[in-house]
Design a protein around this motif. Sequence first.
Motif, PDB file in Angstrom:
ATOM      1  N   TYR A 500       0.800  -1.232   0.000  1.00  0.00           N
ATOM      2  CA  TYR A 500       0.000   0.000   0.000  1.00  0.00           C
ATOM      3  C   TYR A 500       0.832   1.282   0.000  1.00  0.00           C
ATOM      4  O   TYR A 500       0.728   2.103  -0.905  1.00  0.00           O
ATOM      5  CB  TYR A 500      -0.938  -0.047   1.207  1.00  0.00           C
ATOM      6  N   ASN A 503       3.404   1.868  -3.036  1.00  0.00           N
ATOM      7  CA  ASN A 503       2.853   2.007  -4.390  1.00  0.00           C
ATOM      8  C   ASN A 503       3.375   0.946  -5.367  1.00  0.00           C
ATOM      9  O   ASN A 503       3.802   1.259  -6.485  1.00  0.00           O
ATOM     10  CB  ASN A 503       3.147   3.409  -4.955  1.00  0.00           C
ATOM     11  N   LEU A 523       0.635   3.513 -10.181  1.00  0.00           N
ATOM     12  CA  LEU A 523      -0.056   3.025  -8.988  1.00  0.00           C
ATOM     13  C   LEU A 523       0.013   4.067  -7.871  1.00  0.00           C
ATOM     14  O   LEU A 523       1.076   4.644  -7.602  1.00  0.00           O
ATOM     15  CB  LEU A 523       0.569   1.709  -8.513  1.00  0.00           C
ATOM     16  N   TYR A 524      -1.147   4.279  -7.225  1.00  0.00           N
ATOM     17  CA  TYR A 524      -1.207   5.265  -6.151  1.00  0.00           C
ATOM     18  C   TYR A 524      -2.051   4.686  -5.006  1.00  0.00           C
ATOM     19  O   TYR A 524      -3.252   4.577  -5.083  1.00  0.00           O
ATOM     20  CB  TYR A 524      -1.818   6.569  -6.666  1.00  0.00           C
ATOM     21  N   PRO A 526      -2.272   1.378  -3.840  1.00  0.00           N
ATOM     22  CA  PRO A 526      -3.045   0.183  -4.232  1.00  0.00           C
ATOM     23  C   PRO A 526      -3.579  -0.532  -2.999  1.00  0.00           C
ATOM     24  O   PRO A 526      -2.849  -0.736  -2.031  1.00  0.00           O
ATOM     25  CB  PRO A 526      -2.020  -0.670  -4.976  1.00  0.00           C
ATOM     26  N   TRP A 527      -4.849  -0.882  -3.023  1.00  0.00           N
ATOM     27  CA  TRP A 527      -5.489  -1.484  -1.836  1.00  0.00           C
ATOM     28  C   TRP A 527      -6.028  -2.876  -2.160  1.00  0.00           C
ATOM     29  O   TRP A 527      -5.482  -3.887  -1.745  1.00  0.00           O
ATOM     30  CB  TRP A 527      -6.602  -0.566  -1.351  1.00  0.00           C
ATOM     31  N   GLU A 541      -7.592   1.301  -6.095  1.00  0.00           N
ATOM     32  CA  GLU A 541      -6.747   2.286  -5.429  1.00  0.00           C
ATOM     33  C   GLU A 541      -7.555   3.043  -4.380  1.00  0.00           C
ATOM     34  O   GLU A 541      -8.739   3.331  -4.577  1.00  0.00           O
ATOM     35  CB  GLU A 541      -6.171   3.267  -6.448  1.00  0.00           C
TER      36      GLU A 541
END
Length: 553
Positions: A500, A503, A523-524, A526-527, A541
């Motif tokens: 997370y 990134n 990617l910012y 990512p969950w 995200e």
Amino acid sequence: MDPRTSGQDVLRCDHCEDNLAQMFCSLCPVNLCKLCVGEHVTDISKKHDVLPLNLRKSMIVYPLCKIHSREHCETHCEDCNIPVCSRCVNSDKHKRHFFTSLQDLLNVKKKSIEKEKKRLQETVISTFEEMASDFKSQLVGVDEQYEKLTSDVTKDGEERHREIDIIIQKTKDEIQEMRSKHKNTLNKHLNEIEKLIFDVKESLSEIEDILQSNEVLKSLSYEIRSDKFIKLPPKVNVKPPVFTPSKTQGQFLNLFGSLSHLSMTTEKHVFTMHSSEAVSSPKVKPLLEVPKLIASIKTEYSELYNVTCLSDEELFTSGNDNVMNIYDPQGKLLKPIQTKSGKNPFGIAVTRSRDLVYTDPDAKTINIVKKKNIQEVIRLQGWRPYNVCSTSCGDLLVFMSCEDKQKSKLVRYSNFSKKQSIKYDDQLKPLYSYGELKYICENKNLDICVSDYGAKAVVVVNQEGKFRFRYTGHPSTKTEIFNPMGITTDSQAHILIADYMNNRIHILDQDSQFLCYIVNCDLYFPWGLSVDTRDNLFVAEFGGKLKKIQYML
């Protein structure tokens, strides 16, 4: 010979027991001669439908209604999960319920059973028979190998002094003991395989009986069980010891040779699929050196937590809202679903039958969405359910934490009944930290993978809940804190983990070996992660975007 007592008797009337049956009543059901038809239909306490005997096999025998004893059930209530008659359908008890034709359910179930029959015939039993043949072949040569071994020992012993006869005899005894252990081991595994063959044949016999039967309940109550045969026992290779004559001159004990240990090894054994099942064996796909961002979708959420593939054309999502949304891969909103309690969902999953499942920690419930209805299927006491995963066999894996804020566990539910609880490793130490941020997935090898944000680790156990390994990030980045969130697996049994705060996404093989990162694709935070049947990766995200990434050829 009286034909009624012979093994070749023809079908006779169930009323008079003398005349040949020419008719049958599909509702009772009984066989009738023409003379007894009139007497049979005079019984007005029941409905009757008398037809020529040659139509018997084509008729479906519907079950009698438990409420209206004279009515037959031709419909299935989806909400109550029971067969119902036409009077029940129109009653208040089933008002606004969804119904399915029992004929349609029967057709689907028969196809599933036919597929099971084919699978058992073409793949399962032939593989077990091949394993049994292998054990029998090994047994054929065991005595000859050990006789030669004994002969070699005897020959070497005769060349030595009488003082070492006692050592020779001792070595022979060891050989006999090893021979017995060798044969016992092979016989044990042979017996296990022959028992499995017997079980498969019994299942095939039961399937044949169901397929020949027209009784709906008999088919609907059949439980698919071929999955339990697919997990093969280990293939055992037992090698006899080797006798090494002594070449050392000197001490007394060194004058005689020695035996190596009886070698027993196991290797993973898998089914060799026939051509009809070859599609189920995934081809090897290499990872791309540079993953590609295929699409970036702005969702309705200001915070997006979860995504799971309902199909290759439908994505099930949830976030900081009490509405779960279904999107297509182009970002079009297909369907919003509001939670039953009005509270935010935590974990979401899709079952094998493509029903939607979500957890409600505040209400302490696990809920299933069937068409337009939301049903509460599990309610917990003292525990809050957080994330959920649907397994390949149809079970639910639910991660939950105790309200005393001290304990966490992973629970397997089968048909919404508790089946397994996973909490400790072999040293009785907790496998998981306390807390809600845990994501779950089942790998293709049936391992259970949990990303534990609180412990900064991914914990993997096997199907029985035995600890396999713990991944805490790549060694080259130990100066960075590993922040595992979403987790998923693909057709190659890769494990993909959303890191997370860093990134990026880690990709491991099924045995914890680090393979690579996905670090580009903008990617910012990512969950949540999910992979579709084509191995496209979908990333939820935190900021509300949903991204589609190609990372394999």
